[in-house]
Scaffold this motif. Sequence first.
Motif, PDB file in Angstrom:
ATOM      1  N   ILE A 172       0.938  -1.135   0.100  1.00 19.37           N
ATOM      2  CA  ILE A 172       0.108  -0.064   0.172  1.00 19.37           C
ATOM      3  C   ILE A 172       1.033   1.348   0.075  1.00 19.37           C
ATOM      4  CG2 ILE A 172      -1.830   1.411   1.212  1.00 19.37           C
ATOM      5  CD1 ILE A 172      -2.725  -1.192   2.537  1.00 19.37           C
ATOM      6  N   GLU A 173       0.901   1.933  -1.138  1.00 18.10           N
ATOM      7  CA  GLU A 173       1.746   3.269  -1.026  1.00 18.10           C
ATOM      8  C   GLU A 173       0.968   4.396  -0.961  1.00 18.10           C
ATOM      9  OE1 GLU A 173       3.643   2.865  -4.978  1.00 18.10           O
ATOM     10  OE2 GLU A 173       4.492   1.312  -4.733  1.00 18.10           O
ATOM     11  N   GLU A 174      -0.464   4.625  -1.091  1.00 18.12           N
ATOM     12  CA  GLU A 174      -1.113   5.815  -0.926  1.00 18.12           C
ATOM     13  C   GLU A 174      -1.987   5.670   0.292  1.00 18.12           C
ATOM     14  OE1 GLU A 174      -1.193   8.455  -2.971  1.00 18.12           O
ATOM     15  OE2 GLU A 174      -0.929   7.587  -5.078  1.00 18.12           O
ATOM     16  N   TYR A 175      -1.421   6.562   1.454  1.00 20.57           N
ATOM     17  CA  TYR A 175      -2.067   6.202   2.651  1.00 20.57           C
ATOM     18  C   TYR A 175      -1.866   7.688   3.572  1.00 20.57           C
ATOM     19  CZ  TYR A 175       2.393   4.552   4.515  1.00 20.57           C
ATOM     20  OH  TYR A 175       3.736   4.404   4.811  1.00 20.57           O
ATOM     21  N   VAL A 176      -2.739   7.834   4.329  1.00 12.39           N
ATOM     22  CA  VAL A 176      -2.465   8.833   5.280  1.00 12.39           C
ATOM     23  C   VAL A 176      -2.559   8.412   6.892  1.00 12.39           C
ATOM     24  CG1 VAL A 176      -3.634  11.081   6.198  1.00 12.39           C
ATOM     25  CG2 VAL A 176      -3.938  10.443   3.884  1.00 12.39           C
ATOM     26  N   LEU A 177      -1.582   9.018   7.597  1.00 17.14           N
ATOM     27  CA  LEU A 177      -1.678   8.416   8.845  1.00 17.14           C
ATOM     28  C   LEU A 177      -2.469   9.123  10.072  1.00 17.14           C
ATOM     29  CD1 LEU A 177       2.228   8.041   9.292  1.00 17.14           C
ATOM     30  CD2 LEU A 177       0.391   6.250   9.019  1.00 17.14           C
ATOM     31  N   ASP A 178      -3.426   8.434  10.914  1.00 15.33           N
ATOM     32  CA  ASP A 178      -4.375   8.994  12.054  1.00 15.33           C
ATOM     33  C   ASP A 178      -3.602   8.594  13.219  1.00 15.33           C
ATOM     34  OD1 ASP A 178      -6.255   9.469  13.558  1.00 15.33           O
ATOM     35  OD2 ASP A 178      -7.697   8.395  12.525  1.00 15.33           O
ATOM     36  N   PRO A 179      -3.085   9.474  13.809  1.00 15.24           N
ATOM     37  CA  PRO A 179      -2.540   9.091  15.427  1.00 15.24           C
ATOM     38  C   PRO A 179      -3.522   8.906  16.481  1.00 15.24           C
ATOM     39  CG  PRO A 179      -2.448  11.526  15.129  1.00 15.24           C
ATOM     40  CD  PRO A 179      -2.965  10.969  13.641  1.00 15.24           C
ATOM     41  N   ALA A 180      -4.818   8.679  15.999  1.00 22.64           N
ATOM     42  CA  ALA A 180      -5.896   8.142  16.885  1.00 22.64           C
ATOM     43  C   ALA A 180      -6.037   8.889  18.301  1.00 22.64           C
ATOM     44  CB  ALA A 180      -5.379   6.668  17.567  1.00 22.64           C
ATOM     45  N   VAL A 181      -6.172   9.861  18.109  1.00 23.41           N
ATOM     46  CA  VAL A 181      -6.831  10.776  19.467  1.00 23.41           C
ATOM     47  C   VAL A 181      -8.326  10.661  19.680  1.00 23.41           C
ATOM     48  CG1 VAL A 181      -7.409  13.215  20.155  1.00 23.41           C
ATOM     49  CG2 VAL A 181      -5.034  12.819  18.472  1.00 23.41           C
ATOM     50  N   GLY A 182      -8.454  10.143  20.741  1.00 28.21           N
ATOM     51  CA  GLY A 182      -9.702   9.781  21.179  1.00 28.21           C
ATOM     52  C   GLY A 182      -9.812   8.744  22.498  1.00 28.21           C
ATOM     53  N   ARG A 183     -11.075   8.630  22.872  1.00 31.99           N
ATOM     54  CA  ARG A 183     -11.029   7.749  24.095  1.00 31.99           C
ATOM     55  C   ARG A 183     -11.380   6.152  23.299  1.00 31.99           C
ATOM     56  NH1 ARG A 183     -12.678   9.175  28.915  1.00 31.99           N
ATOM     57  NH2 ARG A 183     -11.437  11.184  28.544  1.00 31.99           N
ATOM     58  N   PRO A 209       1.357  12.196   4.866  1.00 34.80           N
ATOM     59  CA  PRO A 209       0.413  13.144   5.410  1.00 34.80           C
ATOM     60  C   PRO A 209      -0.561  12.644   6.605  1.00 34.80           C
ATOM     61  CG  PRO A 209       0.192  12.541   3.121  1.00 34.80           C
ATOM     62  CD  PRO A 209       1.109  11.527   3.609  1.00 34.80           C
ATOM     63  N   VAL A 210      -0.714  13.645   7.531  1.00 32.56           N
ATOM     64  CA  VAL A 210      -1.385  13.140   8.949  1.00 32.56           C
ATOM     65  C   VAL A 210      -2.738  13.877   9.006  1.00 32.56           C
ATOM     66  CG1 VAL A 210      -1.042  13.552  11.287  1.00 32.56           C
ATOM     67  CG2 VAL A 210       1.010  13.165   9.922  1.00 32.56           C
ATOM     68  N   LEU A 211      -3.543  12.839   9.660  1.00 30.28           N
ATOM     69  CA  LEU A 211      -5.071  13.191   9.650  1.00 30.28           C
ATOM     70  C   LEU A 211      -5.160  13.906  11.173  1.00 30.28           C
ATOM     71  CD1 LEU A 211      -8.272  13.214   8.900  1.00 30.28           C
ATOM     72  CD2 LEU A 211      -8.067  10.994   9.918  1.00 30.28           C
ATOM     73  N   ALA A 212      -5.878  14.936  11.180  1.00 35.54           N
ATOM     74  CA  ALA A 212      -6.358  15.446  12.585  1.00 35.54           C
ATOM     75  C   ALA A 212      -8.021  15.189  12.734  1.00 35.54           C
ATOM     76  CB  ALA A 212      -6.294  17.098  12.505  1.00 35.54           C
ATOM     77  N   ALA A 213      -8.206  14.154  13.545  1.00 33.95           N
ATOM     78  CA  ALA A 213      -9.674  13.734  13.578  1.00 33.95           C
ATOM     79  C   ALA A 213     -10.035  14.095  15.220  1.00 33.95           C
ATOM     80  CB  ALA A 213      -9.888  12.260  13.382  1.00 33.95           C
ATOM     81  N   VAL A 214     -10.161  14.998  15.386  1.00 38.00           N
ATOM     82  CA  VAL A 214     -10.656  15.517  16.975  1.00 38.00           C
ATOM     83  C   VAL A 214     -11.947  16.071  17.090  1.00 38.00           C
ATOM     84  CG1 VAL A 214      -8.155  15.973  17.523  1.00 38.00           C
ATOM     85  CG2 VAL A 214      -9.584  17.837  16.694  1.00 38.00           C
ATOM     86  N   SER A 215     -12.841  16.316  15.999  1.00 37.33           N
ATOM     87  CA  SER A 215     -14.247  16.823  16.009  1.00 37.33           C
ATOM     88  C   SER A 215     -15.056  16.465  17.146  1.00 37.33           C
ATOM     89  CB  SER A 215     -14.827  16.442  14.507  1.00 37.33           C
ATOM     90  OG  SER A 215     -16.045  17.277  14.777  1.00 37.33           O
ATOM     91  N   VAL A 250      -8.245  17.556   7.836  1.00 35.41           N
ATOM     92  CA  VAL A 250      -8.974  17.674   8.913  1.00 35.41           C
ATOM     93  C   VAL A 250     -10.358  16.922   8.885  1.00 35.41           C
ATOM     94  CG1 VAL A 250     -10.159  19.217  10.640  1.00 35.41           C
ATOM     95  CG2 VAL A 250      -7.887  19.725   9.493  1.00 35.41           C
ATOM     96  N   ARG A 251     -10.603  16.102   9.638  1.00 31.19           N
ATOM     97  CA  ARG A 251     -11.904  15.135   9.614  1.00 31.19           C
ATOM     98  C   ARG A 251     -12.922  16.163  10.586  1.00 31.19           C
ATOM     99  NH1 ARG A 251     -14.643  10.936  12.541  1.00 31.19           N
ATOM    100  NH2 ARG A 251     -15.749   9.475  10.745  1.00 31.19           N
ATOM    101  N   SER A 252     -14.155  16.429   9.985  1.00 30.68           N
ATOM    102  CA  SER A 252     -14.830  17.324  10.819  1.00 30.68           C
ATOM    103  C   SER A 252     -16.216  17.313  10.604  1.00 30.68           C
ATOM    104  CB  SER A 252     -14.572  18.871  10.692  1.00 30.68           C
ATOM    105  OG  SER A 252     -15.300  19.580  11.016  1.00 30.68           O
ATOM    106  N   HIS A 253     -17.117  17.229  11.654  1.00 29.32           N
ATOM    107  CA  HIS A 253     -18.651  17.221  11.417  1.00 29.32           C
ATOM    108  C   HIS A 253     -19.069  18.711  11.314  1.00 29.32           C
ATOM    109  CE1 HIS A 253     -17.818  14.268  14.762  1.00 29.32           C
ATOM    110  NE2 HIS A 253     -18.678  13.406  14.111  1.00 29.32           N
TER     111      HIS A 253
END
Length: 271
Positions: A172-183, A209-215, A250-253
Amino acid sequence: MLRRDCTINRLRIGGDAPVRLMGVINCSPESFYRGSYTPAGRVYDRALAMIDAGADLIDLGARSTAPGSPPITVAEEAARVEAALSELDGTGIAVSVDTRYAEVLDLALRHDVHAVNDISGLADEHYARAVADSGLPVFVMASLREPGDAVGLAATLAALDAVVARCTRLGIEEYVLDPAVGRWVPGRTSEDDWGLCRNFEAFSSFGRPVLAAVSRKTFIGDLLGREPDDRLAGTLALTAMLVEKGAAVVRSHDVRETADLLRVSAKMRGR
């Protein structure tokens, strides 16, 4: 050589590309934030409104992963995904499907899907093979054995290192990392999440690339004493800081408000 970008449906993420915006559509009434729930029959309208408001792509999920959420069967998740994706076929809207089950992914691949969002971090070999065989780009979360089970910065970096190794092994060459912020697991605390956010720039060291998913997440609510429907201001404040610390997407609601934030941030950075 480190590769600092990823392409999803001709959309470039990372590198010198603008910070991208992923709008969240939950087809799960069990979702921790009820305002994000979109029932069948309204998915297309919701997705189109998000694109019009500034979203670059849509992340569609049909199972709540919040702790304590009522369990549903894989068949129920698959049926919800089927109904939602059927509304988006042929629209040209870039869609990421959020699942950790091969059966759901197999069904999703019969529709117009452009990426996979895998909170299990490719830790399950059967599912990892299904993701690799799909040929789709992947948002892949820091997980050692179970979703979000790394506690603290050092463990999260180790989990991301394992995730990168899995991607390499699977081709897999195309990917974005998510550091898993959350409970994600009982052993994680709000302070663990704040620690990850304070050190967010460390996650760029993998050259991806890094994903921010804190919404609207729990640790924001714990600090402010607010329920999910009253965490927007806190979310936007934190998101602005994570963009400064290197978030590529950024992942957002809350698409319209987050799009405004990203435009102001880009202007301030001369982008």
